[in-house]
Design a protein around this motif. Structure first.
Motif, mmCIF file in Angstrom:
data_model
loop_
_atom_site.group_PDB
_atom_site.id
_atom_site.type_symbol
_atom_site.label_atom_id
_atom_site.label_comp_id
_atom_site.label_asym_id
_atom_site.label_seq_id
_atom_site.Cartn_x
_atom_site.Cartn_y
_atom_site.Cartn_z
ATOM 1 N N LEU A 96 0.808 -1.217 0.000
ATOM 2 C CA LEU A 96 0.000 0.000 0.000
ATOM 3 C C LEU A 96 0.847 1.276 0.000
ATOM 4 N N ASN A 97 2.144 1.149 0.194
ATOM 5 C CA ASN A 97 3.028 2.319 0.164
ATOM 6 C C ASN A 97 3.573 2.610 -1.227
ATOM 7 N N GLU A 98 3.335 1.725 -2.184
ATOM 8 C CA GLU A 98 3.803 1.924 -3.558
ATOM 9 C C GLU A 98 2.710 2.599 -4.367
ATOM 10 N N ILE A 99 2.791 3.915 -4.454
ATOM 11 C CA ILE A 99 1.776 4.721 -5.116
ATOM 12 C C ILE A 99 1.832 4.492 -6.632
ATOM 13 N N GLY A 100 0.663 4.426 -7.252
ATOM 14 C CA GLY A 100 0.590 4.334 -8.710
ATOM 15 C C GLY A 100 -0.192 3.127 -9.185
ATOM 16 N N LEU A 101 -0.285 3.015 -10.482
ATOM 17 C CA LEU A 101 -1.017 1.934 -11.120
ATOM 18 C C LEU A 101 -0.193 0.649 -11.058
ATOM 19 N N ARG A 102 -0.775 -0.411 -10.587
ATOM 20 C CA ARG A 102 -0.129 -1.722 -10.489
ATOM 21 C C ARG A 102 -0.541 -2.584 -11.673
ATOM 22 N N ALA A 103 0.152 -3.669 -11.855
ATOM 23 C CA ALA A 103 -0.211 -4.626 -12.913
ATOM 24 C C ALA A 103 -1.606 -5.179 -12.606
ATOM 25 N N PRO A 104 -2.425 -5.367 -13.626
ATOM 26 C CA PRO A 104 -3.776 -5.904 -13.394
ATOM 27 C C PRO A 104 -3.715 -7.281 -12.731
ATOM 28 N N PHE A 105 -4.719 -7.576 -11.976
ATOM 29 C CA PHE A 105 -4.847 -8.846 -11.277
ATOM 30 C C PHE A 105 -5.822 -9.721 -12.064
ATOM 31 N N SER A 106 -5.356 -10.868 -12.533
ATOM 32 C CA SER A 106 -6.220 -11.749 -13.327
ATOM 33 C C SER A 106 -6.657 -12.946 -12.489
ATOM 34 N N PHE A 107 -7.866 -13.398 -12.753
ATOM 35 C CA PHE A 107 -8.412 -14.557 -12.061
ATOM 36 C C PHE A 107 -9.482 -15.192 -12.946
ATOM 37 N N ARG A 108 -9.828 -16.414 -12.618
ATOM 38 C CA ARG A 108 -10.862 -17.123 -13.372
ATOM 39 C C ARG A 108 -12.079 -17.358 -12.471
ATOM 40 N N LEU A 109 -13.246 -17.139 -13.060
ATOM 41 C CA LEU A 109 -14.498 -17.421 -12.364
ATOM 42 C C LEU A 109 -14.740 -18.927 -12.381
ATOM 43 N N PRO A 110 -15.693 -19.420 -11.596
ATOM 44 C CA PRO A 110 -15.973 -20.863 -11.601
ATOM 45 C C PRO A 110 -16.330 -21.421 -12.974
ATOM 46 N N ASP A 111 -16.859 -20.580 -13.874
ATOM 47 C CA ASP A 111 -17.176 -21.074 -15.233
ATOM 48 C C ASP A 111 -15.957 -21.014 -16.156
ATOM 49 N N ASN A 112 -14.782 -20.716 -15.581
ATOM 50 C CA ASN A 112 -13.484 -20.685 -16.262
ATOM 51 C C ASN A 112 -13.263 -19.456 -17.157
ATOM 52 N N THR A 113 -14.123 -18.451 -17.093
ATOM 53 C CA THR A 113 -13.875 -17.221 -17.852
ATOM 54 C C THR A 113 -12.854 -16.378 -17.102
ATOM 55 N N LYS A 114 -11.954 -15.787 -17.864
ATOM 56 C CA LYS A 114 -10.879 -14.988 -17.275
ATOM 57 C C LYS A 114 -11.334 -13.538 -17.111
ATOM 58 N N HIS A 115 -11.026 -12.960 -15.952
ATOM 59 C CA HIS A 115 -11.368 -11.564 -15.654
ATOM 60 C C HIS A 115 -10.156 -10.861 -15.073
ATOM 61 N N PHE A 116 -10.189 -9.529 -15.132
ATOM 62 C CA PHE A 116 -9.086 -8.712 -14.634
ATOM 63 C C PHE A 116 -9.622 -7.630 -13.709
ATOM 64 N N ILE A 117 -8.819 -7.291 -12.710
ATOM 65 C CA ILE A 117 -9.118 -6.163 -11.824
ATOM 66 C C ILE A 117 -7.930 -5.217 -11.885
ATOM 67 N N SER A 118 -8.209 -3.949 -12.102
ATOM 68 C CA SER A 118 -7.180 -2.919 -12.102
ATOM 69 C C SER A 118 -6.876 -2.529 -10.657
ATOM 70 N N ILE A 119 -5.601 -2.316 -10.341
ATOM 71 C CA ILE A 119 -5.198 -1.922 -8.987
ATOM 72 C C ILE A 119 -4.439 -0.614 -9.088
ATOM 73 N N ASP A 120 -4.941 0.399 -8.396
ATOM 74 C CA ASP A 120 -4.334 1.728 -8.426
ATOM 75 C C ASP A 120 -4.219 2.236 -6.996
ATOM 76 N N ILE A 121 -3.005 2.553 -6.553
ATOM 77 C CA ILE A 121 -2.767 3.073 -5.206
ATOM 78 C C ILE A 121 -2.620 4.591 -5.336
ATOM 79 N N VAL A 122 -3.487 5.314 -4.614
ATOM 80 C CA VAL A 122 -3.540 6.768 -4.722
ATOM 81 C C VAL A 122 -3.326 7.378 -3.339
ATOM 82 N N ALA A 123 -2.503 8.401 -3.258
ATOM 83 C CA ALA A 123 -2.318 9.143 -2.011
ATOM 84 C C ALA A 123 -3.263 10.337 -1.999
#
Length: 124
Positions: A96-123
């Motif tokens: 949480l101390n590393e300010i800025g846009l992070r690499a997207p977080f990818s995961f698969r839902l139970p139906d095996n479709t791939k999704h992404f979440i953007s992670i942005d740390i803002v002060a």
């Protein structure tokens, strides 16, 4: 130094700000209730996020979709100042101390479709 810590009084969670400093040979400790949480976690995704402070696996919190949570370290004396998020079996460490846009977080839902979440740390 300063640290924020959670406390429970009569079943109500509150935030304490603790400040320690040395003057001469004396250690001063100031403790006061604070209204200003050090972190605000915001989940703008459509998926629930579970997270815990790294090194503090006994407390896991849930951040619902489209919600906001005020946060302070569960174990302020822990060396790690990162959280680990969990989404559908995938984990990602976030400092949480590393300010800025992070690499997207990818995961698969139970139906095996791939999704992404953007992670942005803002002060603020």
């Amino acid at each position: 130094g300063k640290v924020h810590c959670r406390a429970v009084k009569k079943g109500v969670e509150m935030l304490l700000r603790i400040e320690l400093f040395l003057e001469g040979g004396t250690c001063f400790v100031f403790i006061e209730e604070s209204r200003y949480w050090p972190f605000v976690l915001e989940n703008q995704s459509d998926y629930p996020l579970n997270f815990n402070q790294l090194g503090c696996d006994t407390i896991t919190r849930k951040l619902e979709p489209k919600s906001v949570m005020q946060y302070a370290w569960d174990a302020p004396s822990e060396k790690s100042k990162s959280i680990e998020i969990h989404v559908y079996g995938r984990k990602k460490e976030i400092n949480l101390n590393e300010i800025g846009l992070r690499a997207p977080f990818s995961f698969r839902l139970p139906d095996n479709t791939k999704h992404f979440i953007s992670i942005d740390i803002v002060a603020s």
